[in-house]
Design a protein around this motif. Structure first.
Motif, short mmCIF file in Angstrom:
data_model
loop_
_atom_site.label_atom_id
_atom_site.label_comp_id
_atom_site.label_asym_id
_atom_site.label_seq_id
_atom_site.Cartn_x
_atom_site.Cartn_y
_atom_site.Cartn_z
N LYS A 155 -70.40 19.00 39.33
CA LYS A 155 -70.39 17.61 38.89
C LYS A 155 -68.96 17.09 39.00
N GLY A 156 -68.74 16.15 39.92
CA GLY A 156 -67.41 15.61 40.11
C GLY A 156 -67.15 14.48 39.16
N GLY A 157 -67.06 13.26 39.68
CA GLY A 157 -66.90 12.09 38.84
C GLY A 157 -68.26 11.52 38.51
N ASN A 158 -68.70 10.54 39.32
CA ASN A 158 -70.00 9.93 39.08
C ASN A 158 -71.07 10.51 39.99
N ALA A 207 -67.59 26.20 36.93
CA ALA A 207 -68.33 26.49 35.70
C ALA A 207 -68.10 25.43 34.62
N GLU A 208 -66.94 24.77 34.68
CA GLU A 208 -66.64 23.72 33.71
C GLU A 208 -67.45 22.45 33.96
N ARG A 209 -67.88 22.29 35.20
CA ARG A 209 -68.59 21.06 35.59
C ARG A 209 -69.86 21.42 36.35
N PRO A 210 -70.87 21.99 35.67
CA PRO A 210 -72.08 22.42 36.37
C PRO A 210 -72.88 21.25 36.92
N PHE A 211 -73.70 21.57 37.89
CA PHE A 211 -74.57 20.60 38.54
C PHE A 211 -75.49 19.94 37.52
N ILE A 212 -75.54 18.61 37.58
CA ILE A 212 -76.45 17.82 36.75
C ILE A 212 -77.34 17.00 37.69
#
Length: 382
Positions: free
Chosen positions: A12-15, A350-355
Motif C-alpha cells: 500500500k503506497g499512498g492512495n 510489512a508496514e504497508r500491506p496490500f489493501i
C-alpha cells in the motif's frame, strides 16, 4: 547467468497499491520492476506468475528476446493487465542488466540527451498549487471537473473550470505552468467548451478531453481549431495501440504509462514513433518509486520529451527506497549508480500491506454501498 525466480510484492503506497516484482538470478544479482494497476493488483500478480514460467532459466540480459517471448508465446496479446505484468518484469530485467554491466539504464538506452528530467505534480485546488510552489515545482496538473459539485451533471462544469483556472493563474502568476486532466469525462461538445473557456490562461496541455475508446471523437476535438495542445495516451497500450492516433496526428502530446504498456523496452519505441510525427512525449506516472525511476531513465534519453508526471505527495516513495532518487527544484537528477539507481527495502512492505481497493472487480462500483463512484464514471460513459 540465469533467472532463478521472479517474485511479486504488493504494498500500500499512498492512495493506491504498488505492485513490485523482483527478478533473482543464480549469481546473486537482482532487479526490481513495477506493474502498478489500481483495482487490478491481483490480476497483475497472476500475470507476472504466468509470464515468469516462460522466463525461468533464461539469460536476464537478453531483454528484447525475453520481451518477445512474454508478448508472443501465449497466443493472447495486449491488454492492460498483461501489459502491466510485462512492464514489471521488463523493468526488472533492465535493472539486472545495468547492475551486471555497471551502467545506469539511461546509458544502456543510448545515453542522456539532457542533464536532468523536468517533473510536475498534482494540485486539486489553489491550495494545492501553492504546495507545488513550496515543493519547488514549476508545473502542476489539476482536474477538469469538480466532482463534488458536478458529478454526473454537465451543468456549470465549463463555468466552474473557468473560475478555478482563472483563480490559479491570478494567484500563482504567469510563470507557473498549468495542465488540465479531464480524465475522459466529457462528450466532445462539452470538452470543446471546456477548452475554449480556459484558452486565455496559457494552459500547457488539456489531457484526455474525451474517453480514449473513440478516435473519431478525438478528431472532433482536433478539428475545433483550439489554440491549445491536447494530450492523451495513458489508457492506450503497446505500440500497436498508439499507431493510429499518432499517424492521424490527433494529439500534440502522448502519455504512455511505463507500468502499463510493456515497460522500458516498449515505451522507448512509442516515444520514437511519436518523434516521427513531431508529437511530444510526457509519460503518465502517478505510480510508485520503481516506475518513476524507470520513467526518468527513459525520459533522459528521449529527444521529444516534454515533462514527467510524479506523485510526490506520497512519503512512502522515499521510505521504501534504500537510496531514493533525487528530485530537486522540480527536476529529477540522473543517478550514477548502475541499473535504475535505487533499490527497495523489503522490510517496509510489512508496514504497508496490500489493501484491496473498493470495487476491485468493477471499476467505479462501490460494493459496500451499491453505488457508482463518480471518480471513475462520466456522462460520456452513460
Amino acid at each position: 547467468m540465469k533467472i532463478t525466480d521472479i517474485k511479486t510484492f504488493i504494498m500500500k503506497g499512498g492512495n493506491r497499491n504498488w505492485v513490485f516484482c523482483k527478478v533473482e538470478t543464480d549469481e546473486g544479482v537482482h532487479g526490481w520492476g513495477e506493474g502498478t494497476l489500481e483495482r487490478h493488483e491481483l490480476a497483475v500478480e497472476s500475470g507476472i506468475k504466468t509470464l515468469s514460467e516462460r522466463l525461468i532459466g533464461r539469460d536476464p540480459t537478453e531483454i528484447e528476446r525475453n520481451w518477445q517471448i512474454m508478448y508472443r508465446h501465449g497466443f493472447w496479446r495486449g491488454g492492460v493487465v498483461m501489459g502491466s505484468a510485462m512492464a514489471a518484469i521488463d523493468i526488472a530485467l533492465w535493472d539486472v542488466t545495468g547492475k551486471i554491466y555497471n551502467l545506469p539504464v539511461y546509458k544502456m538506452l543510448g545515453g542522456a540527451v539532457r542533464d536532468r528530467v523536468r517533473a510536475y505534480t498534482h494540485a486539486g485546488d489553489l491550495r494545492g498549487g501553492w504546495e507545488a510552489v513550496d515543493q519547488g515545482f514549476t508545473a502542476f496538473k489539476t482536474g477538469g471537473w469538480d466532482l463534488a459539485k458536478n458529478a454526473f451533471h454537465e451543468k456549470d462544469v465549463v463555468d466552474d473550470l473557468h473560475e478555478k483556472i482563472k483563480s490559479m493563474r491570478e494567484h500563482l502568476g504567469p510563470d507557473m505552468e498549468i495542465m488540465i486532466d479531464n480524465h475522459g469525462r466529457s462528450r466532445p461538445s462539452v470538452a470543446n467548451r471546456q477548452i475554449a473557456a480556459v484558452e486565455e490562461f496559457d494552459i500547457k496541455f488539456f489531457e484526455e478531453p474525451v474517453p480514449p475508446d473513440n478516435l473519431d471523437a478525438m478528431e472532433q476535438i482536433r478539428n475545433a481549431g483550439h489554440n491549445m495542445d491536447i494530450a492523451t495516451g495513458e489508457r492506450l497500450f503497446f505500440r500497436y495501440g498508439f499507431r493510429d492516433i499518432l499517424h492521424r496526428r490527433l494529439t500534440d502530446v502522448i502519455q504512455p504509462d511505463i507500468a502499463h504498456t510493456g515497460g522500458i523496452s516498449e515505451i522507448k519505441k512509442i516515444a520514437q514513433m511519436a518523434e516521427t510525427e513531431y508529437i511530444k512525449f510526457a509519460p503518465h506516472n502517478p505510480n510508485g518509486p520503481i516506475a518513476t525511476a524507470a520513467s526518468m531513465h527513459v525520459c533522459a534519453t528521449v529527444p521529444n520529451f516534454l515533462i514527467l508526471e510524479t506523485a510526490r505527495d506520497m512519503p512512502w516513495h522515499d521510505k521504501v527506497q534504500t537510496t531514493p532518487i533525487t528530485l530537486k527544484d522540480g527536476y529529477f537528477e540522473l543517478p550514477t549508480a548502475p541499473g535504475l539507481g535505487t533499490d527497495l527495502d523489503e522490510s517496509v512492505f510489512a508496514e504497508r500491506p496490500f489493501i484491496p481497493s473498493e470495487g476491485a472487480g468493477n471499476a467505479g462500483y462501490k460494493e459496500n454501498t451499491g453505488s457508482w463512484n463518480a471518480e471513475d464514471m462520466s456522462p460520456a460513459d452513460v
